[in-house]
Write an enzyme that holds these catalytic residues in place. Structure first.
Site, mmCIF file in Angstrom:
data_model
loop_
_atom_site.group_PDB
_atom_site.id
_atom_site.type_symbol
_atom_site.label_atom_id
_atom_site.label_comp_id
_atom_site.label_asym_id
_atom_site.label_seq_id
_atom_site.Cartn_x
_atom_site.Cartn_y
_atom_site.Cartn_z
ATOM 1 N N LEU A 441 -46.100 -68.756 73.358
ATOM 2 C CA LEU A 441 -46.238 -67.574 72.498
ATOM 3 C C LEU A 441 -47.240 -66.875 72.754
ATOM 4 O O LEU A 441 -48.501 -66.809 72.176
ATOM 5 C CB LEU A 441 -45.650 -67.161 70.523
ATOM 6 C CG LEU A 441 -44.573 -68.245 70.281
ATOM 7 C CD1 LEU A 441 -45.178 -69.669 69.684
ATOM 8 C CD2 LEU A 441 -43.665 -67.471 69.806
ATOM 9 N N ASP A 442 -47.804 -65.793 73.927
ATOM 10 C CA ASP A 442 -48.391 -64.665 73.609
ATOM 11 C C ASP A 442 -48.332 -63.979 72.190
ATOM 12 O O ASP A 442 -47.720 -63.865 71.542
ATOM 13 C CB ASP A 442 -47.860 -63.518 75.131
ATOM 14 C CG ASP A 442 -48.562 -62.873 74.913
ATOM 15 O OD1 ASP A 442 -50.421 -63.284 74.925
ATOM 16 O OD2 ASP A 442 -48.579 -61.479 74.970
#
Length: 766
Positions: A441-442
């Protein structure tokens, strides 16, 4: 490395000769409208089944120069994108395998050829009245066979009535069946044609008529049931009204067809109305129910500058908005087209079933011949008994239930996801998501809101009241357009004083005079350059920085007065979403370009143990490769723009908050239409449910056939029983697959979780 969905071969309708609303398209980065509009369109009246589509594909494979094939089984059309000198070769190849392609008018702007959707036939052109009449004749034949005297006259009368019933119910089946047999193709039409004809010639004319009538009835029911799944997708477009109230040059308002409204036009919507087109609000304020597009359960407040989407519902005030996309390119239209395109991408289980069915049908045909020829030699059967048993086997052998079990289930899963704001771009991703072992996940805009906020502030030198210091800081911050300054001004929000001699100090902050006193509002570097730092201040700043906060200091010429901590806040849904993923056995991993201290702080708050900071886009790509080795099947979640390399490398790419964003919709395999991270876990859950239903259907279809095979050979199962076994199994698997349309209504509560987003443009991901 995964790049794009594997080339689809078909979106299987029923193999039982009924039209379905399925289609097959070659995936592309073009819009659906461009994809449909390219090439020459042909109508093939006898093509309404995935098996027939596969035959055409195989016939065209040896021909060089064909760029793409676009099948629409519901309309019985094929669009061939090929040079002019290649088209005659393609048409000749199609005719050689028994089909008759007829050229259609040019494609219109909406992407549909004229007449492509003019009617929905079901394999017996006169529809229900013709079928009812066929059932009446079949029942009449049965009555004569049971009650009438066994004389030549009554037998001839019964045979004539039965023949009429067979003709009414099975004309289309015979037409396609004999065509298939002429070209050595075995499909359900060929099997039914042989079985019914054989039964009639064996003297079982009443049974033959009833079998054909029951088959046609079951076929119609099945077709309507499958249409329900496919229409769940097509019904999305009906959410947008056909007209819009458009402001004219003179200032008056006129109701105009939505398809005729141009870019830049001003449209008005009243409370309770649906939005007809995508746009940006230019006047008014209201709450918009975006559930049809994003799946958000809570209406989103809209004011000037905010986006609105076609198909959403205006809850309260009147709004005016400027059109930013024509009707055919609205977010709702692109969602619908993308899911229609996804129907053509066959899931792994579907590819397996299609290959199995291609072997299964001729194998059973051979078995029926063995029973007919070898039965009297091995068992105490007459030749008529052996031939009858073989005909029963042919009816049971139909792979209809087996073949239809997968596409109906996959389409239902895609529709269930789309209704809840999850756009899955192919059956492959719907089925493969269940195997995810890790999801990257960014941070910025994915786990966090992507917008800095003032999270804390405190006095350093108690020489003024807190209210006075806040007013001085807000006065300076409100004059700056830097995101950190804006966050401070918004967070403090006191009365703002006039600032004299305001000046920005590049890379450091701002300065100005408020109420006759000189102040600076800047970073630690500026304070050091002014020689106003101290060991105590440095220690205090380290505490805030280790917590992932950006610190700004307010100072006069004499001393540092206050400290303001700004941070990108965590979304409300992030903590619970990470817990959901871990509960499913999926490991969340954070990949961010932010510094390690900030990344570790965010990871700790959200429960993410594996945190990797200071990453450039190419570093994220390498990190995905490492995760695939370390964990296994890996997903990547980002904004679909600067995370594109990692999204492409990941086994499944998730784009977050992508309503209205073309780039994100193109880059990812799964598009979450709002910012709710819960939807990732929901996708995994839906994938697991879909996979379970797929194998339930396969087991059910094959199990019923095995039981009736045994009964047909050893216990004298009749052709009636064979029809019920075959079509009954088909209806059971269709009904089971359609259960996925209800997914989330009772158990999937996270689908309507908090974390609704206004879907304003995000800053670049970190």
């Amino acid at each position: 490395m995964k790049n794009t969905p594997s080339s689809p071969e078909n979106a299987c309708a029923s193999c039982c000769g009924s039209d379905q609303n399925g289609q097959s398209v070659e995936p592309s980065k073009m819009t659906q409208r461009q994809n449909r509009a390219s090439g020459s369109a042909y109508r093939i009246a006898t093509m309404d089944c995935s098996a027939e589509e596969s035959e055409i594909r195989r016939a065209l494979e040896p021909i060089d120069g064909i760029r793409s094939l676009n099948f629409q089984l519901s309309a019985r059309t094929l669009v061939i994108d090929a040079p002019g000198d290649v088209l005659p070769l393609a048409l000749t190849a199609i005719r050689k395998v028994g089909f008759d392609p007829r050229e259609m008018p040019a494609m219109d702007e909406g992407g549909d050829s004229s007449g492509a959707h003019s009617g929905h036939e079901h394999g017996f052109s006169s529809g229900i009245p013709r079928l009812v009449l066929a059932l009446v004749f079949a029942l009449g034949a049965e009555s004569l066979a049971f009650f009438a005297p066994e004389t030549r006259v009554w037998q001839v009368a019964g045979m004539a009535i039965a023949a009429i019933g067979i003709w009414l119910a099975g004309l289309d089946t015979y037409t396609k069946g004999f065509s298939a047999l002429r070209h050595a193709r075995l499909n359900i039409n060929a099997l039914m044609s042989v079985a019914v004809t054989g039964a009639f010639l064996l003297g079982q004319w009443a049974e033959a008529a009833m079998v054909m009538a029951l088959y046609a009835l079951a076929e119609l029911i099945e077709a309507r049931a499958v249409d329900r799944a496919r229409n769940a997708i097509k019904g999305l477009l009906d959410l947008a009204p056909e007209t819009a109230e458009v402001r004219q040059a003179g200032g008056n308002w006129k109701t105009t067809p939505a398809r005729d409204v141009t870019l830049g036009a001003i449209v008005r919507i009243k409370p309770g109305e649906r939005v007809a087109l995508d746009g940006t609000v230019t006047a008014g304020a209201s709450a918009i129910n975006q559930a049809p597009v994003t799946g958000e359960s809570i209406p989103v407040e809209k004011s000037v500058g905010d986006p609105v989407y076609a198909g959403t519902i205006n809850e309260s005030g009147s709004l005016e908005f400027e059109v930013t996309a024509v009707a055919s390119d609205s977010t709702l239209a692109r969602i619908t087209h993308a899911v229609e395109q996804a129907q053509g991408s066959r899931a792994p289980t579907q590819r397996f079933v299609d290959k199995f069915a291609a072997i299964y049908t001729p194998t059973v045909f051979v078995m029926a011949l063995v029973v007919a020829l070898g039965g009297p030699l091995v068992f105490d059967w007459t030749w008529l008994q052996a031939v009858y048993k073989a005909l029963v086997l042919l009816v049971i052998a139909c792979p209809c239930a087996l073949v239809i079990s997968t596409p109906v289930t996959v389409v239902s899963g895609l529709a269930a996801a789309a209704r809840r704001g999850i756009l899955i771009k192919g059956g492959t991703y719907l089925e493969e998501a269940r195997k995810l072992k890790a999801v990257a996940l960014d941070k910025t805009g994915t786990i966090t809101a992507g917008k800095p906020e003032l999270v804390a502030w405190e006095l350093i030198a108690p020489v003024s009241t807190k209210e006075t210091v806040a007013a001085m800081a807000a006065s300076l911050a409100s004059r700056s357009d830097h995101p950190v300054s804006k966050a401070i001004a918004k967070g403090l929000n006191p009365t703002v004083n006039e600032v004299a001699g305001f000046e920005a100090i590049p890379g450091r902050g701002v300065k100005g005079t408020v109420a006759g006193v000189d102040y600076v509002l800047g970073n630690h570097r500026l304070i050091k350059e002014r020689d106003q730092s101290s060991a105590e201040l440095d220690a205090l700043l380290r505490i805030y920085e280790e917590a992932g906060r950006t610190v700004t200091l307010l100072a006069s010429n004499e001393s540092v007065l206050a400290l303001f901590a700004v941070a990108d806040t965590i979304k409300q849904s992030s903590r619970a979403a990470m817990a959901d993923l871990k509960a499913l056995g999926v490991t969340p991993v954070m990949l961010t370009g932010d510094n390690s201290a900030t990344a570790q702080s965010i990871g700790h708050q959200t429960g993410i143990a594996d945190v990797r900071g200071n990453l450039l886009p190419e570093d994220k790509l390498d990190a995905i490769r490492e995760m695939q080795t370390q964990y296994g099947l890996t997903g990547m979640t980002g904004d679909g723009i600067n995370d594109a390399p990692a999204l492409a490398q990941a086994d499944i790419g998730f784009a977050m908050g992508a309503a209205g964003t073309d780039i994100a919709m193109e880059a990812a395999d799964v598009v979450i239409m709002n910012d709710d991270l819960h939807q990732i876990a929901t996708t995994v859950e839906l994938s697991r449910k879909t996979h379970a239903v797929l194998w339930q259907n396969i087991t059910l279809a094959l199990g019923i056939k095995v039981v009736f095979f045994y009964l047909a050979i050893f216990y004298g199962a009749t052709m009636w029983m064979a029809v019920f076994a075959d079509m009954g199994a088909s209806l059971l698997v269709v009904a089971n697959g359609l259960r996925l349309l209800r997914y989330g209504k009772k158990t999937g509560t996270r689908l309507a979780s908090s974390g609704a987003s206004s879907l304003k443009p995000k800053q670049a991901a970190g």
